[in-house]
Structure formats: structure tokens, C-alpha cells
Design a protein around this motif. Structure first.
Motif, PDB file in Angstrom:
ATOM      1  N   ALA A  18       1.062  -1.846   0.272  1.00 36.58           N
ATOM      2  CA  ALA A  18      -0.202   0.033  -0.190  1.00 36.58           C
ATOM      3  C   ALA A  18       0.941   1.593   0.219  1.00 36.58           C
ATOM      4  O   ALA A  18       0.500   2.645  -0.439  1.00 36.58           O
ATOM      5  CB  ALA A  18      -1.043  -0.006   1.060  1.00 36.58           C
ATOM      6  N   SER A  19       1.827   1.511   0.636  1.00 37.24           N
ATOM      7  CA  SER A  19       2.936   1.935   0.203  1.00 37.24           C
ATOM      8  C   SER A  19       3.862   2.420  -0.533  1.00 37.24           C
ATOM      9  O   SER A  19       3.681   3.984  -1.210  1.00 37.24           O
ATOM     10  CB  SER A  19       3.723   1.931   2.213  1.00 37.24           C
ATOM     11  N   TYR A  21       2.505   1.279  -3.643  1.00 30.70           N
ATOM     12  CA  TYR A  21       1.789   1.956  -4.743  1.00 30.70           C
ATOM     13  C   TYR A  21       0.855   2.000  -4.124  1.00 30.70           C
ATOM     14  O   TYR A  21      -0.500   1.708  -4.379  1.00 30.70           O
ATOM     15  CB  TYR A  21       1.360   0.491  -5.785  1.00 30.70           C
ATOM     16  N   PRO A  22       1.052   3.624  -3.905  1.00 30.22           N
ATOM     17  CA  PRO A  22      -0.488   4.485  -3.142  1.00 30.22           C
ATOM     18  C   PRO A  22      -1.149   4.834  -4.663  1.00 30.22           C
ATOM     19  O   PRO A  22      -1.042   4.918  -5.575  1.00 30.22           O
ATOM     20  CB  PRO A  22       0.462   5.890  -2.799  1.00 30.22           C
ATOM     21  N   ARG A  24      -2.094   7.776  -5.042  1.00 28.14           N
ATOM     22  CA  ARG A  24      -1.762   8.540  -4.851  1.00 28.14           C
ATOM     23  C   ARG A  24      -0.374   8.774  -5.756  1.00 28.14           C
ATOM     24  O   ARG A  24      -0.002   7.695  -5.701  1.00 28.14           O
ATOM     25  CB  ARG A  24      -2.037  10.134  -4.419  1.00 28.14           C
ATOM     26  N   ARG A  26       3.154   8.702  -5.911  1.00 29.40           N
ATOM     27  CA  ARG A  26       4.665   8.621  -5.097  1.00 29.40           C
ATOM     28  C   ARG A  26       5.664   8.785  -5.915  1.00 29.40           C
ATOM     29  O   ARG A  26       5.914   8.904  -6.830  1.00 29.40           O
ATOM     30  CB  ARG A  26       4.479   7.233  -5.265  1.00 29.40           C
ATOM     31  N   ALA A  59       2.895  10.673  -2.249  1.00 25.31           N
ATOM     32  CA  ALA A  59       3.704  10.352  -1.779  1.00 25.31           C
ATOM     33  C   ALA A  59       5.125  10.961  -1.828  1.00 25.31           C
ATOM     34  O   ALA A  59       5.525  10.625  -2.869  1.00 25.31           O
ATOM     35  CB  ALA A  59       3.918   9.309  -1.303  1.00 25.31           C
TER      36      ALA A  59
END
Lengths: 624, 131
Positions: A18-19, A21-22, A24, A26, A59
């Protein structure tokens, strides 16, 4: 939260995905030491500020080094649904413009180096893929698999990219003996440079009598011209921690040490934080993953001594005293730290271990060539067009490396030689570039694999000066314990100094060769035994350059200060005054717009004026 | 012992004799042993140092890409040789063998900041940032 089971690990993996491939944008910014030196810090700040100003949800992540250091600062942008693009030489202004485009939902092509492969997303047709660029096309990343692609401090992202599944396999599915056998069958050899089979070292230590046993990661990367280990420790510390944990399990050790060179403050900081994080989650400590296996890691910071890269000296340094080596045998695998059986492995060796355990020995053994399995990491630097960190299958030729990946000489100049193995290695001439990169072929040619420094030299590099440079280094770093190394390196350095100062005689060349052989034969540890290699290899391949210094008192490369003169050609000089301003000793005089002159009694022959002159009016004489 | 020496060095910027004596007492080792270790490593100094440390990299890549010229320029700008401290204690000049930023050669590190792809012309401007 503690990670106790495989399903705990799975939830960590999901958090990492999840972090990584957010939903929003990246934005990864290369923030290892080299990226920072190129100005990545200002780029990162500009991205953060502009995102705040625009109210853009993104991110923005400091990552490690992608290896293409020539192109730093590098910014890697993923826009969900639009693909992923890597931008090079990014300035703070470009970073702000990039964010304004992202706010409009556009991934611009301006300033883009390449696109990254993303499954099932529409992508631009005009940009090449990163793995199609000449610099990357021949590379095979195992040690560097995560470098530049994840947040080095995020254990979740490390797990999402396959981390810690190998440790789970080792601890829960394999016996320690099976782990050692797997590493043995993979054919992995020590990447610190000596090339001893890793599995065999582990086996000797496992079978040696004595408890407790220890495992040590050697991160005392002292070879000037090499920074592979720094990059791995800074960009992917968990891979080393996981590798060391697996080594501990295989060997039967419950205490590990990571020894990091003092000159690498960021590596010390990251590996310390990463160790603390692994402890917090129970991936270090007691009863790891419920297996009953206990393992702890302590970080030891070096203090600036090259000889501590030698394993027995490193052990002495951890024990707290001066880092002096001792004779072998006994080898550390039998009697090492505090006299106990100890395995010492290089950073890259340990970073490879999780991949071998995760994917199986056969897969790793299939890479490379017979007897030289797997991949090797080089820092390709010096007078080469593309500098950076590269990882290739063993057996690739030097030519494919230097001309293919490196893109040939800097500014189109002809490459003359390549130096591998740092102060322990040798210089190989362009005529030897057909050689495959294997432990045996480089040794036979008079150099060594070493831990991965590869310094390219061109016509403007003097090979006698290079030999003197390395001997100056080994002389300073010789610990002084044994006479052949302490006095022999000084003797060689003095002869080489006479030669570069134009005071050498033909007999000096014979003396040099004799002393070199003597130091090689009689020294106590690897430092002294290999210190003559730069001398012997340059004498072997570049004897004509030595003879020019000795017989004609000239330096063909125009480097040796005592043998050159700098002269301003009055007909070409425009009197711009740049040389006068930059001369460190005030040797240049002249009125504005009038030809300048160099006072030869003051000039120190540093050549700065020659480099800054915009009209090439300053000539180095005494070369030919 | 190494960790203790690092701690003293971090606190004072060098190793004062008094602090070494105290460390010897607390660690229950002879002072000679502490001195032996401290003098072996390049990271430690027994002399007070400048407020800022300028490290000129002389690693192989920096050396062949002109690191010697950067050093010339720094020596003349600061008026000291490597190992020396300016009289106003503003800078200590040092050479180091490789800071591991070889792709950025030649490199200078001032305190924690690394400056890469340096040209001698830029040196004086960089020094101005530190007072």
C-alpha cells in the motif's frame, strides 16, 4: 506489534504494498550520499514545499541510490493510471514545475531519462524503458535489487519487495545444515574480493568446536574508488540485516556485528535505525518468528583505518584495541572474535544470501559462468562517460563493461587502462579488455577482482603517478606490525617519488621490481601481500611510461609536476584574467585584455590555469 | 573502547588528555592501551580542532579527476597544510582516502555536507558558507 508468524509477515507485506503503490502520486528522490552531493536535498525540499502550496496529495519519499549516479539528482514519479517516469539532473525549479504538471494529471516528458515498467498501465511510446538504456541493459540486479526503489527505513516496503520471506523459509522450513548446504550449492563466493566459497566458510565455522559462535558483516569498505557497500547499507539496510540473521542461523551464532567504516556517517545512521526497527518487530531478538532461534546485532563504527578491512584486524578492532592483523591460520572460522569460531562476510555477500534462500541455490548458480556463479557489483568511476554503480553477471568482458555500460571514455577520450581491486589490485591495459570478469582471469592478468572498485583511466592519467599514489596510500595505512610491509611500501614509494620527480635511474626499475616481489612474498596480511600489485601491473603493461620518466625525463600524460611546464601562448591569450584569479599561488600576472605570463619560479604546476582557460591558450610542455 | 573514544570525540571535537585518563579509570585499562588504540585510528586527534572540518577526498577517482588541484586551492585559501587548523580555529583541513562518492569526483566534505563535481573555482564560495 510483534511479527510472530507467517501471517503477521503477510500483513506487513500488505502494508508495504500500500505504501509502495499508493492511489496517489508517489515520488521517489535518490537521497543516498551521492544523490545528496549532487543536490538532491534541495530538490526534495522543493517538492515538499510545492506539494504543500498546491495542496497536492503525493507521497514524496527519500530513497537510496538507483546506481546511475552520473544522472543524479534522480526523481522517479509514479502517477496511478498514467505510468512511471524517471527524471535526471533535476533542479529545484524543475521539481516545482513537475509538481504543477502532476497537479494537472500529466506526467511530462521534458527532462525524462526513461520510463519504468508498470503492469497494465498506458504509457508513453516515445520514451525508452530504463532497462533498455545501454547503462542498464546488461545489468542483472540481485545485491542492488531494492536500491533506489524503496524507502530504506521502511521494513514494510522491504517485505513487500520479497524481504523476510527467505528468513521465514530458513527458520521454519530448513535446518541450519540445509541453509549452509543451500548457500554452498549456489556457488556464492566472498564478494569482499578474495572469492572464498561462502558456504564452505559457513560449514567450517558450523563444524568448529566452541560456543558461542559469532557472525560479522564487514562494512569497512576502505578501497579508495569504491562505494558499493556504502550504497547497499544506505539504500537497503534490511537486506544486510536479514542476510546476517540467516548466516547466524546457519552457523549457529546468536550474536552478530555490523562493522561500518567511520567515513560513512549516513550508512552508520541507517543501519543503526534499521536494526532497532527489526528488533521492535521481533525480527531480531529472542524466538524470531516463533522458531526458537535467538539473534542479536550490534553496530560497531570504525575509526578510519584501512587495515581493519582485513578480517583479523577487524576482529581486533571490535575487541577494542588497535586494529592490527595476526597471522593465519588459525582462520577466524575456527578461532575469531574473542577466540571463538567466527564468520566474517562482506556486505554484498550477505545482501545476496536472502535471494539464494528465497529463490533456491540452482537459480543463483545458473547466473554467471562455471566456477564464478552469480553477479558482481562494481563502482564504475574515473575517466568514463557513465559513472555509477553497476551489477553484472560474472563472465561479462571488461570491454562490455567499460565501453557498453560505461559508454567509453570521458569527453570522448580514448580509455587507456582500468584499475580494479583498489590498492590491492592492478592496472590492466585496453589490450586486455577482452578478458571476462572472473576471479581467476583478473588474477592471471595481474590484477584482482577486489571488492568492486573499477577506475577507468585515459591518456591524461600517468601510470607511474598512479602506482605512486597507491603506494602512498598503502604506506600510510600499513599498520607497522611486520617489517616487509612497513619498510617495503616506504622503499617502493621513495623509488617511485624519485622517478616522478625526474631523478630516477634505469636501475631503479629493477630495484622496484625486486622489492615488490619481496614485499608480496614476506608480508603478514593481505594488505602487504597485495600492496605491490599496482607497481607490478604497471611495470608489466606500461613499462614504456616508466622509461620515458627515467630516460627522457618526461611524463607522457603531462601529469608529473616536476617534469612539466605551463606556458601561456601570447598570440592566443585574450587577457580575460581567469587564470590569474584562479592560480592558487599568484604566479600569473598581466593587465586586462593583454597577454598574461606565468612566473616559472613561483608556479607549482597544478594545471588549474590550463583547465580554466576558455581559449586553450595555456600549453603543458614536456609531455612528448 | 572504540565506542567510548567516539563519544569523547563527539563531545569535545578531539581527545583531551583528561578525558582519556578518566576513560582509562572507568574501563579499568592502562592509559597506554587507550593511547595505543586512539593513536592508531585516523578519526581521532589529540589536538583541538577548528569549528569546521574540511575533508578533501583523495580517493582514486577524485585523485585522477583533479582532487590534487582542489587541495592546492584549499591550501592557499586557508593558508594551512592538511592536518592544520587555521589560527582563528574556523577550519581544520584534512585529506581523506575516499568518502564513497566516487561518481561525483572530485569531492570535498565540509562537516556533514558533501560537494561533488567540484571545480577549483568553486572552492572559495563554498568556504564562505561556514563561519
Amino acid at each position: 506489534m510483534k511479527i510472530r508468524t507467517r501471517s503477521d509477515l503477510e500483513s506487513l507485506r500488505k502494508a508495504g504494498l500500500a505504501s509502495l503503490y499508493p492511489p496517489r502520486p508517489r515520488i521517489n528522490v535518490g537521497m543516498a550520499t551521492c544523490g545528496r552531493a549532487a543536490g538532491a536535498g534541495a530538490v526534495f525540499d522543493a517538492l515538499r514545499e510545492e506539494a504543500d502550496r498546491l495542496g497536492l496529495e503525493a507521497a514524496i519519499v527519500p530513497v537510496g541510490c538507483l546506481g546511475y549516479c552520473q544522472q543524479e539528482p534522480l526523481v522517479d514519479v509514479a502517477l496511478p493510471g498514467r505510468g512511471r517516469v524517471l527524471y535526471s539532473h533535476v533542479t529545484p525549479d524543475q521539481a516545482r514545475a513537475l509538481l504543477r504538471s502532476l497537479a494537472d494529471g500529466v506526467l511530462p516528458e521534458e527532462g525524462a531519462l526513461a520510463r519504468m515498467r508498470v503492469e497494465g498501465e498506458a504509457e508513453s511510446e516515445s520514451l525508452p524503458y530504463l532497462d533498455e538504456l545501454p547503462f542498464y541493459a546488461r545489468q542483472h540486479k540481485i545485491v542492488l535489487r531494492n536500491c533506489g526503489l524503496l524507502d530504506p527505513m521502511s521494513i514494510e516496503e522491504y517485505v513487500a519487495r520479497g524481504g523476510y520471506a527467505p528468513l521465514a523459509r530458513a527458520l521454519l522450513d530448513l535446518t541450519p545444515d540445509e541453509v549452509v548446504d543451500e548457500v554452498l550449492r549456489s556457488g556464492l563466493r566472498g564478494r569482499g574480493g578474495a572469492g572464498f566459497p561462502t558456504g564452505r566458510k559457513w560449514r567450517i565455522c558450523r563444524d568448529a568446536p566452541g560456543e558461542p559462535k559469532y557472525v560479522i558483516c564487514n562494512g569497512d569498505e576502505g578501497d579508495p574508488g569504491a562505494y558499493m557497500d556504502r550504497t547497499v547499507l544506505e539504500s537497503d539496510p534490511f537486506s544486510v540485516i536479514e542476510g546476517l540473521t540467516i548466516a547466524g542461523y546457519g552457523v549457529g551464532a546468536h550474536q552478530g556485528y555490523i562493522y561500518v567504516r567511520d567515513e560513512y556517517p549516513l550508512a552508520v545512521e541507517r543501519v543503526t535505525q534499521a536494526t532497532a526497527r527489526a528488533e521492535e518487530l521481533g525480527l531480531l531478538g529472542d524466538d524470531i518468528l516463533g522458531s526458537g532461534f535467538d539473534f542479536h546485532i550490534a553496530i560497531v563504527r570504525g575509526a578510519g583505518a584501512f587495515v581493519c578491512g582485513e578480517e583479523t584486524a577487524l576482529i581486533a578492532s571490535i575487541e577494542g584495541g588497535a586494529g592490527e592483523p595476526r597471522p593465519k591460520p588459525p582462520f577466524p572460522a575456527v578461532s575469531g572474535l574473542w577466540g571463538q569460531p567466527t564468520v566474517i562476510n562482506n556486505v554484498k555477500t550477505l545482501a545476496t544470501v536472502p535471494v539464494i534462500i528465497g529463490k533456491g541455490a540452482e537459480k543463483y548458480a545458473a547466473i554467471g559462468t562455471e566456477g564464478n556463479a552469480g553477479t558482481v557489483v562494481f563502482s564504475l568511476v574515473g575517466k568514463v562517460a557513465n559513472t555509477g554503480l553497476v551489477e553484472v553477471p560474472l563472465g561479462l568482458t571488461l570491454r562490455e563493461m567499460i565501453e557498453g555500460i560505461g559508454g567509453g571514455g570521458l569527453d570522448g577520450r580514448r580509455v587507456k587502462a582500468v584499475q580494479t581491486g583498489g590498492p590491492s589490485g592492478g592496472c590492466l591495459p585496453a589490450e586486455q579488455f577482452h578478458l571476462p570478469i572472473t576471479y581467476e582471469s583478473l588474477t592471471a592478468a595481474g590484477s584482482i577482482m577486489g571488492s568492486g572498485g573499477m577506475v577507468v583511466m585515459d591518456e591524461e592519467t600517468c601510470m607511474v603517478d598512479v602506482a605512486r599514489y597507491f603506494l602512498g596510500f598503502t604506506m600510510a595505512e600499513s599498520c607497522g606490525k611486520c617489517t616487509p610491509c612497513r619498510d617495503g611500501t616506504r622503499h617502493m614509494y621513495e623509488i617511485l617519488t624519485r622517478i616522478v620527480e625526474g631523478q630516477g635511474t634505469p636501475e631503479d626499475l629493477d630495484d622496484l621490481e625486486e622489492v615488490a616481489h619481496w614485499v608480496k612474498e614476506a608480508s603478514l596480511c593481505g594488505l602487504g601481500q597485495t600492496a605491490p600489485n599496482p607497481v607490478l601491473s604497471t611495470l608489466r603493461y606500461f613499462r614504456a611510461e616508466y622509461e620515458a620518466h627515467v630516460q627522457e625525463k618526461r611524463c607522457p600524460a603531462g601529469v608529473c609536476r616536476a617534469l612539466i611546464r605551463l606556458v601561456i601562448h601570447a598570440d592566443r591569450c585574450t587577457g580575460c584574467g581567469l587564470c590569474k584569479r584562479e592560480c592558487p599561488v599568484g604566479a600569473i600576472s598581466g593587465e586586462p585584455k593583454q597577454p598574461h605570463v606565468i612566473d616559472q619560479t613561483v608556479c607549482i604546476h597544478c594545471r588549474i590555469c590550463h583547465d580554466v582557460c576558455p581559449v586553450d591558450a595555456i600549453e603543458i610542455t614536456g609531455r612528448r | 573502547m572504540l565506542a567510548r573514544l567516539h563519544a569523547i570525540n563527539a563531545e569535545h571535537g578531539y581527545l583531551p588528555a583528561e578525558a582519556l585518563r578518566q576513560a582509562a579509570d572507568e574501563l579499568h585499562v592502562p592509559l597506554s592501551q587507550i593511547y595505543g588504540a586512539a593513536s592508531f585510528y585516523a578519526a581521532f586527534s589529540f589536538e583541538p580542532r577548528g569549528r569546521h572540518t574540511v575533508q578533501v577526498c583523495q580517493g582514486t577517482a577524485c585523485y585522477i579527476r583533479g582532487g590534487d588541484k582542489i587541495l592546492d586551492k584549499l591550501e592557499s585559501a586557508l593558508g594551512v597544510r592538511p592536518g592544520g587548523t587555521t589560527p582563528d580555529r574556523r577550519f581544520t583541513l584534512e585529506t581523506v582516502y575516499c568518502v564513497g562518492s566516487c561518481s561525483m569526483a572530485p569531492v570535498v566534505r565540509v562537516d556533514g555536507d558533501t560537494y561533488g563535481r567540484l571545480k577549483p573555482e568553486r572552492v572559495e564560495r563554498i568556504l564562505k558558507r561556514y563561519d
